[in-house]
Design a protein around this motif. Structure first.
Motif, PDB file in Angstrom:
ATOM      1  N   ASP A  90       0.804  -1.226   0.000  1.00 56.77           N
ATOM      2  CA  ASP A  90       0.000   0.000   0.000  1.00 56.77           C
ATOM      3  C   ASP A  90       0.836   1.276   0.000  1.00 56.77           C
ATOM      4  O   ASP A  90       0.379   2.333   0.442  1.00 56.77           O
ATOM      5  CB  ASP A  90      -0.937   0.021   1.211  1.00 56.77           C
ATOM      6  CG  ASP A  90      -2.234  -0.697   0.902  1.00 56.77           C
ATOM      7  OD1 ASP A  90      -2.786  -0.472  -0.193  1.00 56.77           O
ATOM      8  OD2 ASP A  90      -2.687  -1.489   1.743  1.00 56.77           O
TER       9      ASP A  90
ATOM     10  N   ARG B 176      -0.382   5.339   0.632  1.00 55.83           N
ATOM     11  CA  ARG B 176       0.162   6.167   1.718  1.00 55.83           C
ATOM     12  C   ARG B 176       0.939   7.369   1.195  1.00 55.83           C
ATOM     13  O   ARG B 176       0.823   8.455   1.699  1.00 55.83           O
ATOM     14  CB  ARG B 176       1.063   5.328   2.614  1.00 55.83           C
ATOM     15  CG  ARG B 176       0.344   4.714   3.804  1.00 55.83           C
ATOM     16  CD  ARG B 176       1.312   4.253   4.858  1.00 55.83           C
ATOM     17  NE  ARG B 176       2.408   3.527   4.258  1.00 55.83           N
ATOM     18  CZ  ARG B 176       2.336   2.266   3.827  1.00 55.83           C
ATOM     19  NH1 ARG B 176       1.220   1.588   3.948  1.00 55.83           N
ATOM     20  NH2 ARG B 176       3.382   1.687   3.291  1.00 55.83           N
ATOM     21  N   HIS B 177       1.754   7.130   0.158  1.00 51.98           N
ATOM     22  CA  HIS B 177       2.623   8.223  -0.304  1.00 51.98           C
ATOM     23  C   HIS B 177       1.843   9.312  -1.021  1.00 51.98           C
ATOM     24  O   HIS B 177       2.187  10.472  -0.952  1.00 51.98           O
ATOM     25  CB  HIS B 177       3.724   7.672  -1.203  1.00 51.98           C
ATOM     26  CG  HIS B 177       4.654   6.748  -0.477  1.00 51.98           C
ATOM     27  ND1 HIS B 177       5.742   6.168  -1.058  1.00 51.98           N
ATOM     28  CD2 HIS B 177       4.665   6.320   0.797  1.00 51.98           C
ATOM     29  CE1 HIS B 177       6.367   5.415  -0.180  1.00 51.98           C
ATOM     30  NE2 HIS B 177       5.721   5.485   0.945  1.00 51.98           N
TER      31      HIS B 177
ATOM     32  N   ALA C 265      -1.269   9.837  -0.324  1.00 50.28           N
ATOM     33  CA  ALA C 265      -2.479   9.795   0.494  1.00 50.28           C
ATOM     34  C   ALA C 265      -3.319  11.036   0.289  1.00 50.28           C
ATOM     35  O   ALA C 265      -4.544  10.986   0.267  1.00 50.28           O
ATOM     36  CB  ALA C 265      -2.101   9.686   1.970  1.00 50.28           C
TER      37      ALA C 265
ATOM     38  N   ASP D 284       2.811   9.506   8.243  1.00 51.02           N
ATOM     39  CA  ASP D 284       2.545   8.199   7.633  1.00 51.02           C
ATOM     40  C   ASP D 284       3.650   7.831   6.644  1.00 51.02           C
ATOM     41  O   ASP D 284       4.107   6.682   6.596  1.00 51.02           O
ATOM     42  CB  ASP D 284       1.205   8.216   6.885  1.00 51.02           C
ATOM     43  CG  ASP D 284       0.035   8.159   7.845  1.00 51.02           C
ATOM     44  OD1 ASP D 284       0.259   8.028   9.074  1.00 51.02           O
ATOM     45  OD2 ASP D 284      -1.107   8.269   7.381  1.00 51.02           O
ATOM     46  N   ALA D 285       4.075   8.803   5.860  1.00 53.25           N
ATOM     47  CA  ALA D 285       5.108   8.502   4.869  1.00 53.25           C
ATOM     48  C   ALA D 285       6.431   8.194   5.554  1.00 53.25           C
ATOM     49  O   ALA D 285       7.186   7.313   5.116  1.00 53.25           O
ATOM     50  CB  ALA D 285       5.269   9.667   3.896  1.00 53.25           C
TER      51      ALA D 285
ATOM     52  N   ASP E 274       7.564   4.856   6.445  1.00 56.53           N
ATOM     53  CA  ASP E 274       7.640   3.986   5.288  1.00 56.53           C
ATOM     54  C   ASP E 274       8.875   4.197   4.441  1.00 56.53           C
ATOM     55  O   ASP E 274       9.313   3.307   3.713  1.00 56.53           O
ATOM     56  CB  ASP E 274       6.423   4.363   4.426  1.00 56.53           C
ATOM     57  CG  ASP E 274       5.911   3.234   3.634  1.00 56.53           C
ATOM     58  OD1 ASP E 274       5.552   2.222   4.260  1.00 56.53           O
ATOM     59  OD2 ASP E 274       5.885   3.363   2.412  1.00 56.53           O
TER      60      ASP E 274
END
Lengths: 350, 350, 350, 350
Positions: free
Chosen positions: C188, C192-193, C195, D228-229, D232
């Motif tokens: 995902d 997310r990136h 988003a 969030d990023a 990741d």
């Protein structure tokens, strides 16, 4: 509301420079209500500048001068090397046998040939022989060199975006000390292959650059198109039968920072007045006439160059014979930045 | 895993139609590994079709026929009115005095003039007189009408996207019962004003439509550009000296659904083989030669029309003299939909 | 003018097939005045199709079926695997442990998740776990595979452009015989990136492809945005509070051939009638209501799928509670080809 | 070649000013080999500027000041109201009850909120209440006004393209003498309707303007996306986890002349060195760190503002905790004009 200040303003203001801050409320001229328009409408007479240019051949050699150019300076700009706020113009003389060695720069250039026949410009591996009325592009950061292999002097109008590039503080310049670049394509290949902007030469492949692939837009074609259209239409109220030179790849301006146009004013043409934030430098290809710029009447004749600054109210008029004007402009810059604005204006007395 | 079904498949399958559902796992041909290519490479001989076309003048009147056209049907497409999967082609005859009344349709059309001199097409208020080799556009939903005011027969090749428009189920057609539209612009104004695609006529204003503003791309210009380029280059390995006709406003294809090209194959040219998902219909302007299509050799001569279906391996060869081919294609459709794919191929025996 | 034919028409016509030509004047249906609209408005009830789908688990194994999908067939299209002229729709069941092996095809696909939680789709190296309401893209020619790692059945709506790709005759399909592709990015990552479509992740670099870089548009976000907007506006007269899913790179449609939208109809909403050449397949996420299509009233409830063909007059109405509809459409195709047309219509009785 | 001049150079040069021409060969600094980079890397400490700003409340009233802003002046630019060659930055204080009346100008502005909660900006009929970290746009020539309806002071960073607009000589300014503009849309409607850049609100219709339709990009969203990023990826070598704020309509920069970005540098991050012709002004949202600019080490902490001029070699480093930087830049200007250039650089000692 207007209670007396509780801190001594002078004490306060004197502290600020140490912190590299200044009060906006004392920077009165920062946000101006309209363009300041220090540049003014003005004409450079061809016979005068030409005489000085030829005389300069006795003042410095081409090698000493590197480029034998008389820059056209707008009288309102206090000595800056600029014909309008963002445009540079100059008249360049290349004598037989002279060479301008290979170089490139971030500033983009156009050349419009005024007299002579047989000098060349080479751009990105392609050499083009120039004749009066030809428009030659040397886009931003392309290698180019010039030389005069004919037996007569060659004079052309240089148009560049030097003021813009310098104000943005993004100049670059390289001159590797070679007279000539390697030619990798047939002479004038781009003019021939893209001869007809409506026909795309597929063997040229994709064109990813932001400028026109055409080095030379020859006058023979330009004139024929102008004349054919003039038989048919009066063109626009402001500019008569006017064409923009375009990049055939995408139909846009020839360069991202410089636009070019050519217009035919029929005998007796009297244009409507308007103004726009873009400025233009005009070169008179043919005919006599006058342009009223902010109320001042500029008369012009063959070979003359004149400037119309941004936001100046202006209107063109041709004399008893048709006139043809070439011009270059900073319109693409203002368009890209969403700062192009146009307004109608009343007819001026002058 | 492969336990026997616990439900009787036949009972199950028989229930489905009532619910308007069907199992994907029984729709074997739905997702095919490659184009089915029912269309085949084929040639329509000009002398044969021309003879039939002239004969048809004795079978029906223009008024009865509305349009005296022999459609070119691809033998592989089972009688469909299509020269390739997405392209329609036809040869149209207009006899002296005949008229095709004003109409418009969602299908876009190009015409390439084969013989005759003096018939006209009017498009969106502009009339254009057509001569052999001219390319005339009648874009999607523009009013147009044709007529022959000369004293000889006129024959042209019609290229349309009818199969595409019908398959997408978006046809529209209007015919208000008037022979001619009102002309609001000088004859051939667009050809003259946009004569040089590199010079944009600013009095034409913005152009918001999706198709080229040029009605007629005259052969006199096309041929000169071809010849000049051929003096200079061999062009591409597959297609020789090839130009795409473009919309001068944006440099793209002339129409959103049809592309056009013209190519000169030098005497003895033998092109490389490749294939692409787009199909093309070719018209031979001059010369003799052959095109191998999926291993079948199609020989062609002046006036002939031939089709190369999408994804067919093909290679062109000219005879002992140079050949010139005009073509139209569905390439813009596949490009827009990101379905254009190209692949090299081995030289074929034929 | 109407002199009797001098050639026997039947003799003439009988000669033509040998030359692969046919007279346009006898091809009466070729240029139609308006879309033929064989497709009709229709509803597939979720409870019915779901029951059949689950039953199919006993008819074939996933391995046998390859894909356990019930295709939704428009009753007007004579058995073609199409929900509208250009759109394919199907309901797919993936049982726990089942896998759809790695493959790719020229047809582009969207999935809208109807029930279940825990199945995944992997696309171009990225795996995404799907939940109800999620929109998952598998663009043209991207490798993808699916599997259900949860312990319950998973059902989703498949939307593809198969009819379009087949009609254009540009299908391609590859299935290399591997269950799963190599995962090269975190699960995902794209969701997310990217988003927040308003914030562009610069470490993702340039994105040159023609489709959205986002694999999964999760329902949690979609629903929040819908609800927030609905507190604020009634949206459009035809579609209520309606959002188009976009490609964050350029703001356009998610795929070149398929568009997606989601709309909230407030309780009691009664939409205005109109029609457009694009067709749509709707899925009811929530609520009950009805859509009148060319005069026929289609009532719908949660989970149902219904089709509105191109050029059909239609209007939506919600029941006593708000309704949410997801839809996919061929609008990008018609837009690109300049064949999108819209017209208002009178309110229908039904 | 270097024969002595036959004309007295001084006599020659003294004649030129009367004709408004000057020799290019004596204009030595005109074509520079690289950016002059008079602007230098520098930091404005928030505690210092904040103290002065609050003190200014006792020096002038808001009514007297019109705008209570301390401009951040680059020490290298000799007193010009500029933080870099083309960017203006200032810190603005709005005390409870104060108002900045309705006005508009050709200069485009962004605001990044530093402290306070409850002041508003109204833009083109929409009012937005601002909170720390929010990015608020007031594009070129849009009506806007500000006010503080809270009971605490409000401080934000102003970023404008004033130096650019003034250098191009295209300023415009209007202030009609009204405190507030008429509100024609719900408060924060654009932020809500375009909340998710990937979902386009269709009831907003076409958007023909060149700037983002979103007035406020709220920090709550920005921070969540960053976080969030960061879970990741490490993002880019130079800038860590970095997002560009975009115009959701087309995915481009938020304004034609100003770009904005936000980046998270993980604890201990040490960025690679590079340079580019675009300049940036950074605001430290959180964390401590240092940026080496042309060899000079600028340390920074929460609330500080610092400038990295165009073409300066620079590299960022975070301290022991993560840092978050907001920045605005003239990158869109240089991109549009094809003057953006980037080069890697060696790690610097500082």
């Amino acid at each position: 509301m207007a209670s007396p200040p509780t801190v001594d303003p002078e004490v306060f203001y004197s502290k600020l420079p140490a912190f590299h801050v200044e009060p906006l409320w004392r920077a009165r001229g920062l946000m101006r209500p309209a363009p300041g328009r220090e540049a003014v409408g003005c004409v450079w007479r061809y016979d005068e500048v030409r005489r000085l240019l030829l005389e300069s051949g006795d003042v410095v050699t081409a090698a000493e001068a590197d480029r034998r150019v008389l820059m056209l300076l707008n009288p309102g700009l206090d000595g800056a090397a600029a014909a309008t706020a963002n445009l540079y113009a100059g008249l360049q003389l290349v004598l037989p046998g002279e060479v301008a060695p290979k170089h490139r720069h971030a500033a983009a250039a156009i050349r419009f040939i005024v007299e002579g026949d047989g000098a060349y410009t080479a751009v990105d591996g392609e050499k083009s022989v120039m004749r009066p009325g030809d428009l030659v592009l040397t886009p931003n950061w392309t290698w180019h060199d010039h030389g005069n292999e004919s037996d007569g002097p060659m004079i052309w109008l240089d148009g560049l975006d030097i003021p813009l590039v310098n104000k943005l503080d993004v100049p670059f310049f390289e001159s590797p000390g070679e007279d000539r670049q390697l030619l990798t394509r047939p002479d004038d290949a781009s003019a021939r292959h893209w001869a007809q902007g409506r026909l795309r030469p597929l063997w040229e492949g994709d064109w990813q650059r932001r400028y026109s692939p055409v080095v030379n837009y020859p006058w023979t074609v330009t004139e024929r198109v102008l004349r054919d259209a003039a038989a048919d239409t009066d063109g626009t109220p402001h500019d008569g039968v006017v064409f923009r030179y375009t990049n055939p790849v995408d139909g846009g301006h020839v360069l991202p920072t410089l636009g070019c146009a050519v217009q035919l004013l029929k005998a007796g043409f009297r244009g409507a007045a308007h103004r726009h934030t873009s400025a233009a430098v005009y070169h008179v290809v043919r005919g006599n006439g006058a342009t009223i710029v902010d109320g001042a009447r500029l008369t012009w004749g063959p070979g003359d160059t004149f400037a119309v600054p941004g936001w100046a109210v202006h209107e063109h008029a041709a004399g008893d014979e048709e006139a043809i004007l070439f011009s270059f402009t900073d319109e693409p810059v203002l368009e890209s930045l969403d700062l192009l604005r146009t307004a109608p204006a009343d007819r001026q007395e002058a």
